[in-house]
Each structure stands twice: as C-alpha cells, then as structure tokens.
Design an enzyme around this catalytic site. Structure first.
Site, mmCIF file in Angstrom:
data_model
loop_
_atom_site.group_PDB
_atom_site.id
_atom_site.type_symbol
_atom_site.label_atom_id
_atom_site.label_comp_id
_atom_site.label_asym_id
_atom_site.label_seq_id
_atom_site.Cartn_x
_atom_site.Cartn_y
_atom_site.Cartn_z
ATOM 1 C CG ASP A 21 -46.288 14.344 -15.451
ATOM 2 O OD1 ASP A 21 -47.393 14.343 -14.908
ATOM 3 O OD2 ASP A 21 -45.834 13.367 -16.064
ATOM 4 C CG HIS B 150 -53.524 33.374 -19.222
ATOM 5 N ND1 HIS B 150 -54.422 34.248 -19.768
ATOM 6 C CD2 HIS B 150 -53.302 33.819 -17.957
ATOM 7 C CE1 HIS B 150 -54.733 35.187 -18.892
ATOM 8 N NE2 HIS B 150 -54.071 34.946 -17.774
#
Ligand SMILES: *[C@@H]1O[C@H](CO)[C@@H](O)[C@H](O)[C@H]1NC(C)=O
Ligand SMILES: *[C@@H]1O[C@H](CO)[C@@H](O)[C@H](O)[C@H]1NC(C)=O
Ligand SMILES: *[C@@H]1O[C@H](CO)[C@@H](O)[C@H](O)[C@H]1NC(C)=O
Length: 447
Positions: free
Chosen positions: A215, A290
């Site tokens: 989160d 990434h």
C-alpha cells in the site's frame, strides 16, 4: 564576517531545501535533553524480558521527563500490551534502542505522541525497532493496531528506526509541522491497508527511507504544504501517492525527488473521486521504476473510494520530469492522466518520461480532461474531454534505469512473522548518498 558566512550557509540551505519554508527537526539537541534529565524505563517498572508490559513504564517515565529530557528504552527485548498516548510536554525525546514486541490485541495505535514540540523519536544504535507481529491478525483476515502516530507535533524528527510487520498502518504524521523523517526502514506484509508513511501538515522533509508493503509507500494527505520527499526506496510496495482526496482538499508546494519504485502499484498516484479544493505547485522529478503496474497514475475517478461532494479536486501547476521505468501489464496506461471533467487539470508539464513494458509489448498513454504540455495532454486550457489513448510501439531510449542491488523477489507473506532487518540500509536510491550518516551508536553509552 561571521554573520555573512552564516547568511551564506542559510541561503545555500534554502536553495537545496527547495520546497521547505524553514528549518526542520528538534530545536534543542539530544545532548541538551540528556543533560536535563534521563528517564530510563527500567527505573519505572520495565523489564527487558519480552513478557512484562512496557506500556505503563513508558507512561510513567514520560510523566517525569515530558517537561524536558529523554525517555530511554535501552537495548533489550520488551513486550507491549497496553497502548500509550503521550499528550503534551515539550523538549523531550524518546530513545528506543531496544525492540518492542506487540503482545496486546486492542485496535488504535500502540504509541500516540501529540501536542508537543521540540521532539525527537530515534534510536542511538540504529537498532531500535517495533515488531508488530501483524501476521497474527492478517492471517485471520483482520487488521490490528497501527504502530506510531504523531499528531500536532512541531519541530521534530524521527530517525534510525525500524518498524516491522504492522497489523495496520506503520507511521502516521497528522497535521505536524517542521519535521524530519530519515534513515528508517518500514517492512510490512504484501497486503493493502499496511501503509508505510502517511503525512499531513507543513514544512516536513522525509528522506532516505525504505518501505515494503502493498500500500502507501510515502503518501501525502490533505492538508499539506511545503513537503519535500527525497531518496525513497519503495521495495515492493503500493508506491508513493497523494490522496485519497475528497471535499476541501488543500495541497500545495510538494516535491518528490529521487524515488525508486520496484514491483508496486505505481511510481506515483494522485487519487480522488469527486471532491473539491486543490493540488497545486508540485513537482515530481527523477523517478526510477521497475516492474510496476502503472508508472504515472492520476485518477480522479478512483473506484476504491466513495464519491465526495464537489465537481472534482483542481489539479494545476504540476511538473513531472525525468522518469524512467517499466510496467508489468501493458493493458494499463503507463501515463494515465484521468482528470475530473468538472475540474480539468491545468498547466501540467510532462517531460523526459521514458517507459516501456517488461514483456516488450506496446504500451499506451491515456489523457482525459487534462491540459498542459507533453505526451497526450491537450495544450492550452478548456473544458472537459473524454479519455483518449495513444500507443507507443517501440521502446523509448533510456527507459531502463539502474537497479538497487537487492530488490525483494516476492512480497512478504502474511502467514509468518516478518524478520526485523539486521541493519538500516545505507542507500535508498541508485547513486544517491543519504543526507545524514546512520547513528550506529553504542547501546552501552553512559547516559
Ligand atoms: C505553470 O506551472 C509552473 C510550475 O509548475 C509555474 O512556474 C508557471 O508559472 C505556471 N504557468 C502558468 C501560466 O500559470
Ligand atoms: C528489499 O526488501 C527485502 C525484504 O525486506 C530485503 O531483504 C532487501 O534487502 C531489500 N533490499 C534492499 C536493497 O534493502
Ligand atoms: C552503520 O552500520 C551499517 C550496517 O552495519 C553500516 O553499513 C554503515 O556503514 C554504518 N555506518 C556508520 C556511519 O558507521
């Protein structure tokens, strides 16, 4: 001469600090606080036996030191089963060199510090930690207490600490001011609802922090002004965000710089649904990502929140530049600029953004009711327009940024306890050196 030198130093600081309006951190040093008084919890009934409740000892030690001094939790293993609110006082510090293991099961927050100033929460050894054992709740489909909440704290710092496996949010700074958070690691499970750092208030510098969870990594909440967030490592997280935003939003002069995001929902998200107010004068520079789901995700129709009253939060004067990264699912827009039809985004600048997909498949950008310069934005200003996508079918130059050495290979599960790291990392962004060294002090120093 001397005052001239000081002036120059102050001017330099103002230039580098950018977004901040003044100095951050406690106004008296830890040495001054120690000289005034040290309240060692072991003298107030604490036992480093991993079973006696530390809560009452923290409360009594604090009563004695809250008007100036250091509440000291020496190295050792402590259990905590009752939660403590420390409200008021001034010029004090909480030095946590030991490890606190959550044993109580109440909700709320394990430690609340509020309405105080000139405050420092830190570990002299850089080994202090709270082990929340969140897995005992999460594996049952529940959440438990949050770890630490600072409310209305002014002139403060939080550093050299490890917060591990919170049963809910890890660290909340609510309407705080003139603060600094640095050299810390937050390591939660691979589950929503386990936010890393949520911050509102003004003039706060958060830097050199690593977050694992699923989160919020470092997220700005309303109201907020003059925040600088720098050298952040979201090592398998949800990613950094601003939001969720609703009615009466007031956010300005926020800067995120040097943000590394691996295997997260997004590199940055601004999320709202309906609502009113503004987000303006913010910049987001030097992001490396990434294998994230989205790269830049502005979603003013965010479906995970209820619709707030108002025609939409007004986003304006936002600069997004120098980002590179890959996304895992090309069905999602790498640049998603979905602005409110009732309050189109204006003066957004997107430049030097290079994204590609992990699979090599074509990616796309989507813009809706968004005005400014770059990519799929409409130039000038005007009324709402519906979402339109543009396809990018070959990899742009420079999309593949450097990697951190040891990105997490899979999320940290919820079925067993998460290990406390052996040390706080000393790098949080490729090529960037943390602003301040770790303290790494001795736990047996005489106090
Ligand atoms: C657009 O925003 C930038 C900062 O993001 C600001 O410097 C510039 O003055 C704004 N332009 C207009 C026309 O408001
Ligand atoms: C990323 O997170 C994992 C799990 O917390 C950790 O083992 C790894 O060392 C982290 N990477 C770095 C560079 O800190
Ligand atoms: C502190 O300890 C860490 C981990 O052991 C080490 O990498 C780092 O160099 C140390 N820093 C200082 C300033 O001693």
């Amino acid at each position: 001469m001397k005052s001239l030198a000081l002036l120059t130093a102050a001017a330099l600081l103002a230039v580098t600090a950018g977004q901040l309006t003044g100095s951050v951190g406690p106004t008296t040093s830890i040495t001054q606080k120690r000289a005034k008084k040290v309240c060692n919890v072991l003298s107030y009934g604490a036992k480093a036996d991993k079973s006696t409740d530390l809560g009452p000892a923290i409360q009594s030690a604090w009563q004695d030191c809250k008007s100036g001094g250091v509440v000291y939790i020496p190295s050792g293993e402590y259990a905590m089963s009752t939660w403590q609110t420390l409200s008021g006082g001034a010029s004090w510090a909480l030095q946590l060199d030991g490890i606190i293991y959550r044993t109580g099961t109440s909700g709320g927050h394990m430690i609340i510090i509020e309405n105080t100033n000139d405050f420092e929460l830190f570990s002299q050894t850089s080994q202090g930690a709270i082990q929340g054992y969140g897995y005992t709740f999460l594996s049952q489909g529940n959440y438990g207490p949050r770890l630490i909440r600072l409310v209305n704290v002014v002139d403060f710092s939080f550093h050299d600490l490890m917060l591990v496996d919170s049963p809910a949010f890890h660290l909340i700074l609510a309407t705080c001011k003139n603060g600094e958070v640095y050299n810390s690691i937050l390591r939660g499970a691979n589950r929503g609802g386990l936010d890393g750092i949520d911050v509102s208030g003004s003039n706060i510098y958060i830097h050199d922090v690593e977050v694992t969870n699923k989160d919020e990594c470092v997220t700005i909440k309303s109201p907020a002004a003059n925040m600088l967030v720098e050298n952040i490592y979201c090592n398998w997280s949800g990613g950094c965000a601003i939001g969720s935003l609703s009615t009466g939003t007031a956010i300005s002069s926020i800067k995120y710089n040097n943000i590394y995001t691996w295997q997260s929902n997004q590199m940055l998200m601004i999320k709202s649904s309906g609502g009113s107010g503004y987000v303006r004068d913010c910049s987001f520079t030097n992001f490396i990502g990434h294998s994230n789901a989205y790269a830049l995700d502005i979603d003013q129709y965010w479906s995970s929140q209820s619709v707030g009253s108002g025609s939409g939060v007004q986003l304006s004067d936002l600069t997004v530049s120098d980002w590179k990264g890959t996304i895992i699912d090309p069905k999602r827009a790498a640049i998603n600029m979905v602005c409110a039809d009732g309050a189109p985004c204006t003066n957004i600048s997107l430049s030097n953004l290079a994204f590609w997909s992990d699979s090599g498949a074509a990616i796309h950008y989507t813009c809706r009711s968004a005005y400014g310069q770059g990519y799929c934005l409409h130039s000038g200003s005007g009324s709402s327009y519906s979402a339109a996508s543009s396809t990018v079918s070959s990899a742009p130059a420079g999309y593949n940024g450097p990697k951190m050495g040891n990105d997490l290979a899979s999320g940290l599960g919820i079925s067993r306890s998460i290990d406390i790291p052996t040390s706080i990392p000393t790098s949080f962004f490729p090529g960037a050196t943390p602003l301040k060294p770790l303290l790494n002090g001795s736990s047996h120093r005489s106090l």
